[in-house]
Enzyme design. Structure first.
Site, PDB file in Angstrom:
ATOM      1  CD  GLU A  27      -1.577  -2.424   1.480  1.00  0.00           C
ATOM      2  OE1 GLU A  27      -0.463  -2.558   2.035  1.00  0.00           O
ATOM      3  OE2 GLU A  27      -2.310  -3.379   1.179  1.00  0.00           O
TER       4      GLU A  27
ATOM      5  N   PRO B 210      11.332 -12.621  -2.937  1.00  0.00           N
ATOM      6  CG  PRO B 210      12.445 -13.942  -1.401  1.00  0.00           C
ATOM      7  CD  PRO B 210      12.686 -12.996  -2.537  1.00  0.00           C
ATOM      8  NE  ARG B 211       3.905  -7.999  -0.732  1.00  0.00           N
ATOM      9  CZ  ARG B 211       3.535  -7.001  -1.517  1.00  0.00           C
ATOM     10  NH1 ARG B 211       4.092  -6.866  -2.720  1.00  0.00           N
ATOM     11  NH2 ARG B 211       2.627  -6.137  -1.132  1.00  0.00           N
TER      12      ARG B 211
ATOM     13  N   GLY C 207      12.947  -2.046  -2.352  1.00  0.00           N
ATOM     14  CA  GLY C 207      12.651  -0.927  -3.229  1.00  0.00           C
ATOM     15  C   GLY C 207      13.119  -1.075  -4.661  1.00  0.00           C
ATOM     16  CD  GLU C 208      17.934  -2.487  -6.065  1.00  0.00           C
ATOM     17  OE1 GLU C 208      18.682  -1.660  -6.623  1.00  0.00           O
ATOM     18  OE2 GLU C 208      18.271  -3.645  -5.751  1.00  0.00           O
TER      19      GLU C 208
ATOM     20  CG  ASN D 132       0.313  -3.510  -8.823  1.00  0.00           C
ATOM     21  OD1 ASN D 132      -0.408  -3.664  -9.809  1.00  0.00           O
ATOM     22  ND2 ASN D 132       1.070  -2.440  -8.659  1.00  0.00           N
TER      23      ASN D 132
ATOM     24  CG  LEU E 183      -1.833  -2.729 -12.831  1.00  0.00           C
ATOM     25  CD1 LEU E 183      -2.623  -1.551 -12.304  1.00  0.00           C
ATOM     26  CD2 LEU E 183      -2.301  -3.104 -14.229  1.00  0.00           C
ATOM     27  CD  GLU E 184       5.359  -2.065  -9.072  1.00  0.00           C
ATOM     28  OE1 GLU E 184       6.085  -3.056  -8.857  1.00  0.00           O
ATOM     29  OE2 GLU E 184       5.282  -1.107  -8.288  1.00  0.00           O
TER      30      GLU E 184
END
Length: 419
Positions: free
Chosen positions: A59, A268-269, A309-310, A334, A336-337
């Site tokens: 988010e 990994p998330r 962040g990558e 998501n 869409l990236e």
């Protein structure tokens, strides 16, 4: 009565929550930092702020374009971003530096929230997606502060859950000034569980407004060259969870049997699983390179994206992208990236968290759903062996993104007009 029981339960549970926080901090000391903020003890704001609440890293990333747009629209109004996770807070700081203020969101007890709201003096509360915290909403609304539920989504499954506690949820939704829903189905479900029709709009998802800068494209190109991408196919499995990594690595072994040069980038998330996934790769007998160690990776079979962040950049390194949280019943992440990069998108069958977006991509021929690891291996192999087809599917995915841009401007205008 239900709200009272909810608050009473949370008060009684709070000591155990704090004990759990202390226990987790033994392994990750950063969790102990700012524990006072979780009880509402934050620095007092000298002027009203726009409070943007994004519960976790997903988010927080989704909120980034909105925060940037709000800063451009009215740079004189300070913005406070809150998150409930360490990774969400760290991601926000990495994106914005000293442009905005940060805090951990308070635990949802009346005392913690009241202390927090008294100190930050909010001008508006912007909640990302579907974070309906009863005391956060009720106590903010009691100060006549407008509350906005932005990029709002509500799956059929979640709507059924909320409907079971309708006497708690309905007053919360009635306290929200504006629900900016991603799609008509989301809007209908919000109204069904208690939102006032006049406060609900369909704006689309601001996630379609993802931007890929020239510098990011250059960074991805450099890394692809470092990984030997001119001479080998590369696919990425992103935002993976426990229960998926094993399946993905098994699928990759099948791909290696067909083309030993194939590289898998696995991300990994959750950061606390980086070492576990590295160990799993080694246990499979696969050669591993880690992003965090600066490994070259040109001869590795698996490249572990174990930095924060990558992910958006790493999508650009790949030829084909699988989005995790979908081979298990996590609900997906998501897509869409990778679509914005023009990459063909694959996922498992469990995508209820983003059902509208996945349906749009599937209807636009930019997405393949794979039910099993065998299907995943077959589909990735087909795309990597026919890059012309892969580029066509990726172009269709990008076309869906481009056709749905514009939600960000609607949302920013809606917030500023109502604040």
């Amino acid at each position: 009565m239900l709200h009272y029981l909810y608050s009473l339960f949370f008060r009684l549970a709070l000591p155990f929550v704090l004990i759990r926080l202390w226990w987790q901090g033994r392994q990750s000391p950063e969790i102990w930092h700012h524990w006072q903020q979780r009880l509402g003890y934050v620095a007092r704001s000298p002027e009203p702020v726009i409070w943007v609440h994004a519960v976790s890293v997903g988010e927080t990333i989704a909120a980034a374009p909105l925060v940037k747009a709000l800063l451009r629209r009215n740079p004189a109004v300070p913005i406070l971003m809150t998150a409930m996770t360490v990774t969400g807070s760290e991601r926000a700081k990495a994106m914005f530096g000293d442009q905005v203020h940060y805090a951990f969101s308070p635990y949802d007890t009346p005392g913690s929230v009241k202390r927090f709201v008294d100190r930050i003096n909010p001008k508006a509360l912007v909640i990302m997606e579907t974070e309906l915290w009863p005391n956060m909403i009720a106590l903010t609304h009691s100060r006549n502060v407008p509350i906005f539920l932005i990029n709002a989504r509500l799956s059929s499954r979640s709507a059924r859950g909320y409907s079971r506690v309708g006497s708690l949820v309905k007053p919360l939704l009635e306290s929200i000034s504006w629900v900016a829903a991603q799609a008509d189905g989301d809007a209908q479900r919000f109204m069904k569980i208690g939102a006032k029709p006049e406060t609900v709009s369909v704006t689309g998802s601001i996630k379609f407004d993802v931007e890929i800068s020239r510098s990011l494209r250059d960074e991805a190109a450099v890394l692809r060259a470092t990984l030997g991408g001119e001479r080998r196919p590369i696919w990425i499995a992103a935002s993976t969870h426990i229960g998926e990594d094993e399946q993905i690595l098994s699928a990759h072994q099948k791909l290696l049997a067909g083309d030993p040069t194939t590289l898998l980038i696995i991300v990994p998330r959750h950061p606390d699983r980086f070492d576990d996934v590295a160990a799993l790769v080694n246990s499979k007998g696969l050669s591993l390179a880690r992003r965090s160690l600066g490994d070259g990776g040109s001869n590795a079979q698996v490249y572990l994206g174990d930095t924060m962040g990558e992910l958006l950049m790493l999508y650009g390194v790949s030829d084909v992208a699988f989005v995790g949280g979908s081979l298990i019943e996590r609900g997906g992440h998501n897509p869409l990236e990778p679509a914005a990069w023009g990459r063909p998108v694959l996922s498992g069958p469990h995508v209820f968290n983003f059902e509208t977006i996945y349906a749009q991509l599937k209807a636009g021929n930019g997405l393949f759903i794979t039910d099993t690891q065998e299907e995943l291996a077959e589909r990735v192999a087909a795309l990597l062996n026919d890059l012309e087809m892969a580029r066509a599917v990726g172009a269709w995915a990008l076309a869906v993104v481009d056709a749905n841009r514009g939600a960000l401007e609607k949302v920013v205008s809606g917030i500023t007009d109502r604040t």
